[in-house]
Design a protein around this motif. Structure first.
Motif, PDB file in Angstrom:
ATOM      1  N   GLY A  11     -13.859  16.118-106.835  1.00 38.46           N
ATOM      2  CA  GLY A  11     -12.585  15.666-106.283  1.00 38.46           C
ATOM      3  C   GLY A  11     -12.162  14.295-106.793  1.00 38.46           C
ATOM      4  N   LYS A  12     -10.865  14.057-106.763  1.00 42.26           N
ATOM      5  CA  LYS A  12     -10.306  12.783-107.204  1.00 42.26           C
ATOM      6  C   LYS A  12     -10.433  11.714-106.137  1.00 42.26           C
ATOM      7  CE  LYS A  12      -6.044  10.619-108.888  1.00 42.26           C
ATOM      8  NZ  LYS A  12      -4.642  10.819-109.297  1.00 42.26           N
ATOM      9  N   GLY A  13     -10.207  12.096-104.876  1.00 38.20           N
ATOM     10  CA  GLY A  13     -10.237  11.110-103.800  1.00 38.20           C
ATOM     11  C   GLY A  13      -8.999  10.236-103.823  1.00 38.20           C
ATOM     12  N   SER A  14      -7.824  10.866-103.780  1.00 35.33           N
ATOM     13  CA  SER A  14      -6.570  10.123-103.928  1.00 35.33           C
ATOM     14  C   SER A  14      -6.390   9.063-102.849  1.00 35.33           C
ATOM     15  CB  SER A  14      -5.384  11.089-103.931  1.00 35.33           C
ATOM     16  OG  SER A  14      -5.364  11.866-102.746  1.00 35.33           O
ATOM     17  N   ARG A  15      -6.974   9.282-101.668  1.00 36.69           N
ATOM     18  CA  ARG A  15      -6.803   8.305-100.591  1.00 36.69           C
ATOM     19  C   ARG A  15      -7.581   7.017-100.829  1.00 36.69           C
ATOM     20  NH1 ARG A  15      -7.781  11.948 -95.319  1.00 36.69           N
ATOM     21  NH2 ARG A  15      -8.711  13.365 -96.846  1.00 36.69           N
ATOM     22  N   MET A  16      -8.444   7.004-101.830  1.00 29.62           N
ATOM     23  CA  MET A  16      -9.139   5.771-102.186  1.00 29.62           C
ATOM     24  C   MET A  16      -8.218   4.819-102.955  1.00 29.62           C
ATOM     25  SD  MET A  16     -12.170   6.207-100.915  1.00 29.62           S
ATOM     26  CE  MET A  16     -13.207   4.956-101.628  1.00 29.62           C
ATOM     27  N   ARG A  17      -7.089   5.355-103.455  1.00 31.40           N
ATOM     28  CA  ARG A  17      -6.147   4.550-104.235  1.00 31.40           C
ATOM     29  C   ARG A  17      -6.864   3.859-105.398  1.00 31.40           C
ATOM     30  NH1 ARG A  17      -3.241   7.138-101.247  1.00 31.40           N
ATOM     31  NH2 ARG A  17      -1.505   6.344 -99.984  1.00 31.40           N
ATOM     32  N   SER A  18      -7.539   4.677-106.199  1.00 28.96           N
ATOM     33  CA  SER A  18      -8.381   4.120-107.259  1.00 28.96           C
ATOM     34  C   SER A  18      -8.425   5.074-108.440  1.00 28.96           C
ATOM     35  CB  SER A  18      -9.800   3.893-106.720  1.00 28.96           C
ATOM     36  OG  SER A  18     -10.686   3.522-107.753  1.00 28.96           O
ATOM     37  N   THR A 221     -24.049  12.266 -91.640  1.00 27.13           N
ATOM     38  CA  THR A 221     -23.314  13.369 -92.260  1.00 27.13           C
ATOM     39  C   THR A 221     -21.841  13.029 -92.454  1.00 27.13           C
ATOM     40  OG1 THR A 221     -22.913  14.381 -90.093  1.00 27.13           O
ATOM     41  CG2 THR A 221     -24.874  15.087 -91.299  1.00 27.13           C
ATOM     42  N   GLN A 222     -21.496  11.774 -92.341  1.00 32.96           N
ATOM     43  CA  GLN A 222     -20.099  11.364 -92.458  1.00 32.96           C
ATOM     44  C   GLN A 222     -19.655  11.325 -93.906  1.00 32.96           C
ATOM     45  OE1 GLN A 222     -18.982   7.830 -90.226  1.00 32.96           O
ATOM     46  NE2 GLN A 222     -17.443   7.284 -91.755  1.00 32.96           N
ATOM     47  N   GLY A 223     -18.548  11.995 -94.188  1.00 33.15           N
ATOM     48  CA  GLY A 223     -17.950  11.926 -95.510  1.00 33.15           C
ATOM     49  C   GLY A 223     -16.992  10.752 -95.599  1.00 33.15           C
ATOM     50  N   VAL A 224     -16.710  10.360 -96.816  1.00 35.78           N
ATOM     51  CA  VAL A 224     -15.832   9.215 -97.059  1.00 35.78           C
ATOM     52  C   VAL A 224     -14.576   9.706 -97.762  1.00 35.78           C
ATOM     53  CG1 VAL A 224     -15.557   7.080 -98.363  1.00 35.78           C
ATOM     54  CG2 VAL A 224     -17.699   7.540 -97.151  1.00 35.78           C
ATOM     55  N   ASN A 225     -13.426   9.453 -97.164  1.00 36.44           N
ATOM     56  CA  ASN A 225     -12.145   9.842 -97.754  1.00 36.44           C
ATOM     57  C   ASN A 225     -11.280   8.651 -98.145  1.00 36.44           C
ATOM     58  OD1 ASN A 225     -12.328  12.771 -97.552  1.00 36.44           O
ATOM     59  ND2 ASN A 225     -12.269  12.445 -95.346  1.00 36.44           N
ATOM     60  N   ASP A 226     -11.522   7.491 -97.538  1.00 41.17           N
ATOM     61  CA  ASP A 226     -10.732   6.314 -97.884  1.00 41.17           C
ATOM     62  C   ASP A 226     -11.604   5.067 -97.750  1.00 41.17           C
ATOM     63  OD1 ASP A 226     -10.824   5.623 -95.125  1.00 41.17           O
ATOM     64  OD2 ASP A 226      -8.935   6.664 -94.736  1.00 41.17           O
ATOM     65  N   ARG A 227     -11.040   3.931 -98.074  1.00 41.62           N
ATOM     66  CA  ARG A 227     -11.809   2.700 -98.078  1.00 41.62           C
ATOM     67  C   ARG A 227     -12.153   2.222 -96.671  1.00 41.62           C
ATOM     68  NH1 ARG A 227     -11.760   0.399-103.293  1.00 41.62           N
ATOM     69  NH2 ARG A 227     -10.205   1.314-104.684  1.00 41.62           N
ATOM     70  N   VAL A 228     -11.354   2.593 -95.702  1.00 38.48           N
ATOM     71  CA  VAL A 228     -11.677   2.251 -94.315  1.00 38.48           C
ATOM     72  C   VAL A 228     -12.967   2.941 -93.898  1.00 38.48           C
ATOM     73  CG1 VAL A 228     -10.917   2.421 -91.911  1.00 38.48           C
ATOM     74  CG2 VAL A 228      -9.273   1.821 -93.692  1.00 38.48           C
ATOM     75  N   GLN A 229     -13.077   4.238 -94.193  1.00 43.64           N
ATOM     76  CA  GLN A 229     -14.292   4.970 -93.856  1.00 43.64           C
ATOM     77  C   GLN A 229     -15.493   4.457 -94.633  1.00 43.64           C
ATOM     78  OE1 GLN A 229     -13.049   9.028 -94.629  1.00 43.64           O
ATOM     79  NE2 GLN A 229     -12.479   9.350 -92.493  1.00 43.64           N
ATOM     80  N   LEU A 230     -15.269   4.089 -95.889  1.00 39.18           N
ATOM     81  CA  LEU A 230     -16.374   3.562 -96.696  1.00 39.18           C
ATOM     82  C   LEU A 230     -16.881   2.251 -96.116  1.00 39.18           C
ATOM     83  CD1 LEU A 230     -18.167   3.712 -99.199  1.00 39.18           C
ATOM     84  CD2 LEU A 230     -16.336   2.611-100.504  1.00 39.18           C
ATOM     85  N   ALA A 231     -15.971   1.362 -95.732  1.00 38.40           N
ATOM     86  CA  ALA A 231     -16.378   0.087 -95.153  1.00 38.40           C
ATOM     87  C   ALA A 231     -17.108   0.278 -93.827  1.00 38.40           C
ATOM     88  CB  ALA A 231     -15.154  -0.808 -94.954  1.00 38.40           C
TER      89      ALA A 231
END
Length: 453
Positions: A11-18, A221-231
Motif C-alpha cells: 500500500g501507498k499509505g496516502s494518509r501519511m502525506r509522504s 495489533t494496532q495498524g498505522v494509517n497516519d502520522r497521528v497513529q504512528l506517534a
C-alpha cells in the motif's frame, strides 16, 4: 511442518502525506516493516515473502538484506489478492502466517501460538476487542460463541456495528487450505475488493475449525494509517521499553521522556536523566550516569563513567570512570581509556585518548592517538585534513599541549614534551622538548587608533 510468512506491504499509505511507502516510516528507529520481519524471523520460517507495490524498489532495498523475498502486486485489489500473489512460491504443505507491514508490534510469541494452532489443521486468527471498533472488520459469532464470519465495517449491518471484537487481519493456516479458498473469494462488497477475511466463512462451510487469540495489549495489533497513529504507537512502545528497563534495575528520571531505538544492555545502578536517546546497540557498565539530552548510538560505556548534559556519543568505545561533557561529541572510531576526560565543546573522531588523559574544553582531535596522562589545552585542534587526504597525529605519554595550539598532521609529539600556548606545530617534537611556534610580538607605542568617519 515448515512455516512460511507473507507480509503485506504494497500500500501507498496516502494518509501519511509522504512519498515514502507507509511501511518504511520508522517506529523506535527502524521501519515498521522491519519490526514485523524481525519478529517473524524469530520463528525461523523457511521463507518470508513481502508483497510490494507502491515504492517497491525502496521496500526491496530494505528487506533483501534481511533475507526476505519480494513479490510484486501490480494492482492493489485487496488483501486476498495480495496473499494470492505469493502462494505460487509457497510450499503447499507449509503453514502460512499472514502479517502486515504497517502493524509493527505483534510479538513473536503470538505469531508462534497462531502457527501452532494452524498446525492442528485449524484456521487461527488474531482478534482484538476495542472500545471503539469503528473502521474495523467485526467478528461475527453464533449463539454458541463460535466464529462464523468477519464482516468489514462498510458491509456491516446495524447489529454487527455494535460488535466490539474486531479483526486484525493476522492469521495462520495450512497453505493447502488457503490455496483452496483464495480462488473462491468474490469482490461483491462495498469496496469491490478481494477480502482475505472471506476465508473465515469458507472455513465454517468446509468444517474447518476456527481458533482465535487476543493480544495482551491492543497496541500490539494496532495498524498505522497516519502520522497521528504512528506517534501514538511510538509513545506507547517507548513507555513499555522504559518500564521494562525500570523493572530490570535501570533508573530513569522520567520514563515518558526516554527513547530506546535499538538494544540496551545495562549493568547495575545506572541512572539516565530526561530526554536521553539510546540508538542501535548500546552497552552500559555498572554505575554509568547519563545526564539530560544525551544521544548515545552503537557505543560501549564502561563502569562508573559520567556523561554530562547534551553530549553525543556515536560508535565509540569508552572505558571505566571516564568523564564526558557537557556538550561533548565523540564521533565514530573514538576510544577512551580508563579515567580519560573529554570536556565541554570537545569533538573527537578516530581518536584514542589514553588512560588519565584529558581534553577539557574547546578542542578538536581527529585521527589522533593520545598516550597516557596527556593534558590538551583549550582551543587545541589537530589539523588532520589537507583538503584531499587525512593524516595522523601521535601525542605520547605525559605531553602537555598548551592552549590555542594547532598541530598539523602528520606529526608526532614526544613523551613529556610541551607545546607552548598559541603554537602551530608542523614538525615532530622530541621527548621532553619544549616547542614554541608563534609569530614574534611587536608593541607599537606610536600606533594611532582609527576613528569613525
Amino acid at each position: 511442518m515448515s512455516l512460511e510468512v507473507i507480509i503485506l506491504a504494497a500500500g501507498k499509505g496516502s494518509r501519511m502525506r509522504s512519498d515514502l511507502p507507509k511501511v518504511l516510516h520508522e517506529l523506535a528507529g527502524k521501519p515498521m516493516l522491519v519490526h514485523a520481519i524481525e519478529q517473524a524471523q524469530r520463528l525461523q520460517p523457511t521463507r518470508t515473502h513481502i508483497i510490494v507495490g507502491h515504492g517497491a524498489h525502496l521496500v526491496e532495498s530494505v528487506v533483501r538484506p534481511l533475507g526476505a523475498e519480494c513479490v510484486t502486486q501490480d494492482q492493489q485489489l485487496g488483501t486476498g489478492h495480495a496473499v494470492a500473489q505469493a502462494m505460487p512460491k509457497v510450499d503447499n504443505n507449509a503453514i502460512v502466517l499472514v502479517l502486515y507491514g504497517d502493524v509493527p508490534l505483534v510479538p513473536a510469541v503470538l505469531m508462534q501460538q497462531l502457527a501452532e494452532q494452524a498446525a492442528q489443521g485449524d484456521l487461527a486468527i488474531l482478534t482484538v476487542t476495542l472500545d471503539d471498533s469503528s473502521g474495523y472488520g467485526r467478528i461475527v459469532r453464533d449463539d454458541g460463541g463460535n466464529i462464523q464470519a468477519i464482516v468489514e465495517h462498510k458491509d456491516a449491518n446495524t447489529d454487527q456495528l455494535q460488535i466490539k471484537e474486531t479483526n486484525t487481519g493476522i492469521l495462520a493456516v495450512k497453505a493447502s487450505l488457503l490455496n483452496g479458498w483464495l480462488p473462491r473469494i468474490k469482490s461483491n462488497n462495498a469496496q469491490g475488493e478481494i477480502y482475505l477475511t472471506d476465508i473465515v466463512a469458507m472455513a465454517v462451510a468446509d468444517g474447518v475449525g476456527i481458533r482465535h487469540l487476543q493480544p495482551d495489549f491492543p497496541q500490539q495489533t494496532q495498524g498505522v494509517n497516519d502520522r497521528v497513529q504512528l506517534a501514538s504507537l511510538e509513545r506507547w512502545h517507548q513507555l513499555q521499553q522504559a518500564n521494562q528497563l525500570l523493572r530490570d534495575g535501570v533508573q530513569l528520571a522520567d520514563p515518558t521522556r526516554f527513547d530506546l531505538r535499538g538494544e540496551l544492555i545495562a549493568g547495575k545502578d545506572i541512572y539516565i536523566d530526561i530526554n536521553a536517546i539510546i540508538e542501535g546497540h548500546v552497552q552500559l557498565g555498572d554505575g554509568v550516569h547519563i545526564g539530560p539530552n544525551c544521544h548515545i548510538k552503537n557505543a560501549h560505556i564502561g563502569a562508573g563513567t559520567q556523561i554530562l548534559a547534551n553530549s553525543v556519543i556515536d560508535q565509540a568505545q569508552v572505558a571505566a570512570n571516564c568523564n564526558i561533557g557537557p556538550f561533548a561529541r565523540l564521533r565514530p572510531g573514538t576510544i577512551l581509556h580508563d579515567n580519560a576526560k573529554v570536556g565541554n565543546f570537545v569533538e573527537t573522531k578516530k581518536t584514542t585518548l589514553g588512560k588519565g588523559s584529558k581534553a577539557n574544553h574547546f578542542t578538536y582531535l581527529g585521527d589522533t592517538v593520545v598516550g597516557e596522562k596527556v593534558n590538551i589545552g583549550a582551543g587545541t585542534i589537530t589539523c588532520n585534513y589537507d583538503g584531499v587526504n587525512k593524516y595522523k597525529t601521535v601525542i605520547a605519554d605525559g605531553a602537555f599541549i598548551g592552549s590555542n595550539s594547532s598541530i598539523v598532521a602528520p606529526v608526532t609529539i614526544g613523551a613529556d614534551a610541551t607545546i607552548g600556548a598559541g603554537s602551530t606545530i608542523t614538525r615532530d617534537v622530541a621527548d621532553g622538548n619544549l616547542a614554541i611556534a608563534r609569530g614574534k610580538q611587536r608593541n607599537l607605542a606610536t600606533w594611532a587608533k582609527p576613528v569613525k568617519i
